[in-house]
Write a protein that holds these residues in place. Structure first.
Motif, short mmCIF file in Angstrom:
data_model
loop_
_atom_site.label_atom_id
_atom_site.label_comp_id
_atom_site.label_asym_id
_atom_site.label_seq_id
_atom_site.Cartn_x
_atom_site.Cartn_y
_atom_site.Cartn_z
N ASP A 78 45.60 100.00 32.82
CA ASP A 78 46.38 100.26 34.27
C ASP A 78 47.79 99.79 33.94
O ASP A 78 48.78 100.87 33.50
CB ASP A 78 45.76 99.66 34.82
CG ASP A 78 44.60 100.90 35.51
OD1 ASP A 78 44.49 101.72 35.38
OD2 ASP A 78 44.10 100.06 37.05
N LEU A 127 49.36 102.07 30.56
CA LEU A 127 50.25 103.80 31.47
C LEU A 127 50.56 102.64 32.22
O LEU A 127 51.17 104.74 32.98
CB LEU A 127 48.40 104.25 31.42
CG LEU A 127 47.51 104.05 30.64
CD1 LEU A 127 46.92 105.10 31.47
CD2 LEU A 127 48.18 104.90 29.72
N SER A 128 51.58 102.58 32.42
CA SER A 128 51.87 102.40 33.91
C SER A 128 53.71 101.48 33.49
O SER A 128 54.62 101.68 34.87
CB SER A 128 51.54 101.58 35.06
OG SER A 128 51.01 101.97 35.66
N HIS A 151 56.28 102.88 32.14
CA HIS A 151 57.25 102.73 32.82
C HIS A 151 58.18 103.28 34.11
O HIS A 151 59.23 103.47 34.55
CB HIS A 151 57.19 104.78 32.38
CG HIS A 151 55.92 104.81 33.68
ND1 HIS A 151 54.69 105.23 33.36
CD2 HIS A 151 55.80 106.38 35.64
CE1 HIS A 151 54.29 105.53 34.52
NE2 HIS A 151 54.80 106.37 35.24
N LEU A 152 56.93 102.88 35.08
CA LEU A 152 57.77 102.69 35.85
C LEU A 152 58.51 101.36 36.37
O LEU A 152 59.48 100.69 37.96
CB LEU A 152 56.41 102.20 37.58
CG LEU A 152 55.36 102.71 37.91
CD1 LEU A 152 54.19 102.54 38.44
CD2 LEU A 152 55.68 104.39 38.40
N ARG A 187 60.30 96.70 32.18
CA ARG A 187 59.38 97.24 30.83
C ARG A 187 59.14 95.75 30.34
O ARG A 187 58.05 95.80 30.01
CB ARG A 187 59.87 98.71 30.31
CG ARG A 187 60.11 99.77 31.66
CD ARG A 187 60.45 100.96 30.79
NE ARG A 187 61.36 101.46 31.85
CZ ARG A 187 62.67 102.72 31.65
NH1 ARG A 187 62.60 103.08 30.65
NH2 ARG A 187 62.86 103.05 32.51
N LEU A 198 59.80 97.23 40.05
CA LEU A 198 59.29 98.92 39.67
C LEU A 198 59.76 99.60 40.82
O LEU A 198 60.70 99.19 41.78
CB LEU A 198 58.24 98.80 40.59
CG LEU A 198 56.12 97.94 39.78
CD1 LEU A 198 55.76 97.50 40.20
CD2 LEU A 198 56.59 98.07 38.19
N LEU A 257 59.33 102.83 42.36
CA LEU A 257 58.23 103.80 42.81
C LEU A 257 58.99 104.88 44.09
O LEU A 257 60.50 104.93 44.46
CB LEU A 257 57.48 103.02 44.25
CG LEU A 257 57.11 101.69 42.67
CD1 LEU A 257 56.22 100.95 44.55
CD2 LEU A 257 55.86 102.12 42.45
N LEU A 260 51.47 95.92 40.11
CA LEU A 260 52.02 97.67 39.08
C LEU A 260 50.22 98.09 38.88
O LEU A 260 50.51 99.20 39.74
CB LEU A 260 52.23 97.16 37.98
CG LEU A 260 51.82 97.94 36.22
CD1 LEU A 260 53.54 99.06 36.86
CD2 LEU A 260 52.05 97.05 34.83
N GLN A 261 49.36 97.49 38.84
CA GLN A 261 47.90 98.31 39.29
C GLN A 261 48.25 98.62 40.37
O GLN A 261 47.80 100.88 40.95
CB GLN A 261 46.35 97.11 38.91
CG GLN A 261 45.31 98.02 38.82
CD GLN A 261 44.29 97.32 38.82
OE1 GLN A 261 44.63 96.22 39.45
NE2 GLN A 261 43.28 97.40 38.50
N SER A 306 50.38 101.61 40.78
CA SER A 306 50.25 102.97 39.91
C SER A 306 49.42 103.74 40.51
O SER A 306 48.48 105.30 40.70
CB SER A 306 49.80 102.61 39.06
OG SER A 306 48.62 101.49 38.47
N HIS A 307 47.94 103.18 42.07
CA HIS A 307 47.16 103.88 42.44
C HIS A 307 47.20 104.76 43.81
O HIS A 307 47.49 104.11 44.83
CB HIS A 307 46.19 103.11 42.69
CG HIS A 307 45.16 102.61 41.28
ND1 HIS A 307 44.09 101.70 41.20
CD2 HIS A 307 45.51 103.06 40.04
CE1 HIS A 307 43.57 101.65 39.83
NE2 HIS A 307 44.22 102.00 39.12
#
Length: 303
Positions: free
Chosen positions: A35, A38-39, A41-42, A49, A85, A87, A101-102, A105-106
């Motif tokens: 996860d 894949l995240s 970019h946040l 990053r 982040l 958001l 972060l996880q 992203s959800h």
């Protein structure tokens, strides 16, 4: 109604769960890493990053920690590198690690779905951590409602305060305290070391605490923290295994405000105990453990 337990320990909750074997926990750890990849970019800036990548690298040392605990020589939790982040709900300062972060992203999580249903009223965030859901609810409610956030860990509370200030959330009231079934004192435990490290937890029995790994903190019932006339619409409870004690300390809110409740259950046993308490107050619980469950006031059929 079950009486409050004297010791709420996330390590114990994980150990007792028949669904969370060592293999399952390891799989979840790797899903967290996936996860995070894949995240990336946040991250707000390039350096954020890069900080996320550094945290992923540290997480990959997890097997070494497992081996160290197996031979009874636990390693300290690795260094966490903070990042910021970007958001849809605002800017989130995270103290490091991959959990934040996880969670960010959800966007289809049960708590996010219920927050999106809010139109007005009060959102109560019990176990607010750094304020991810506090931020979402405050932005969603705006001038139509307000948010109360409670977080017992001083370091995370500082991050929570920073996120409130950064995003100029004037409708949020935050307090550094534990929430449970009693009004008094408790002990915040550091469980990041030891044979089963699992974040933080709270104990109310001094005889079960080693002073080197604990600090005294205030603990209060939600019924004491929230005024009786507050229009509570939604309560989120994530207190690492002590959710049932929070419910025992908010019976007035359950009976008068009838809010929707989203709570974490670490095991099927924890889900059953919480569901039994809530059902006595006319709630129906949906979802399965381990994971987030949603409790809504039962619909009464009018003849």
């Amino acid at each position: 109604v079950p009486t409050p337990s004297v010791y709420s320990d996330i390590s114990r909750a994980y150990i007792e769960s028949p669904h969370l074997t060592s293999y399952t926990r390891s799989n979840r750890r790797w899903l967290t890493v996936l996860d995070a990849f894949l995240s990336i970019h946040l991250g707000l800036r390039v350096r954020d990053r890069l900080a996320i990548l550094a945290n992923i690298t540290l997480m990959l040392t997890y097997p070494v920690g497992i081996l160290a605990r197996r031979v009874n020589h636990p390693l300290p939790y690795p260094l966490r590198i903070p990042y910021v982040l970007r958001l849809s709900s605002g800017t989130l300062h995270a103290p490091g690690g991959l959990h934040f972060l996880q969670a960010a992203s959800h966007i289809d999580s049960p708590i996010t779905q219920v927050i999106n249903e809010l139109v007005s009223g009060t959102f109560v965030d019990v176990g607010a951590s750094v304020g991810l859901y506090t931020l979402q609810a405050a932005q969603k409610l705006g001038a139509r409602g307000r948010v109360f956030s409670f977080e017992p860990a001083p370091d995370r509370f500082k991050s929570l305060q920073r996120n409130i200030l950064t995003n100029r959330l004037s409708n949020v009231t935050a307090r550094c305290c534990a929430v449970g079934a009693i009004d008094g004192e408790a002990y915040l435990l550091d469980l990041t070391c030891g044979p089963n490290p699992r974040d933080i937890s709270v104990a109310t029995d001094a005889h079960m605490v080693r002073p080197a790994h604990a600090r005294r903190i205030p603990i209060q019932r939600l019924d004491s923290l929230i005024q009786a006339d507050e229009p509570v619409a939604l309560v989120k409870v994530d207190v690492e295994g002590a959710e049932s004690e929070v419910f025992l300390g908010m019976t007035t809110i359950l009976d008068t405000c009838r809010p929707i409740i989203v709570f974490e259950a670490l095991s099927a046993t924890a889900a059953r105990v919480c569901s039994e308490i809530l059902s006595k107050h006319g709630y129906e619980v949906s979802g399965s453990a381990p994971g987030d469950l949603v409790a809504r006031p039962a619909q009464i059929d009018v003849p």
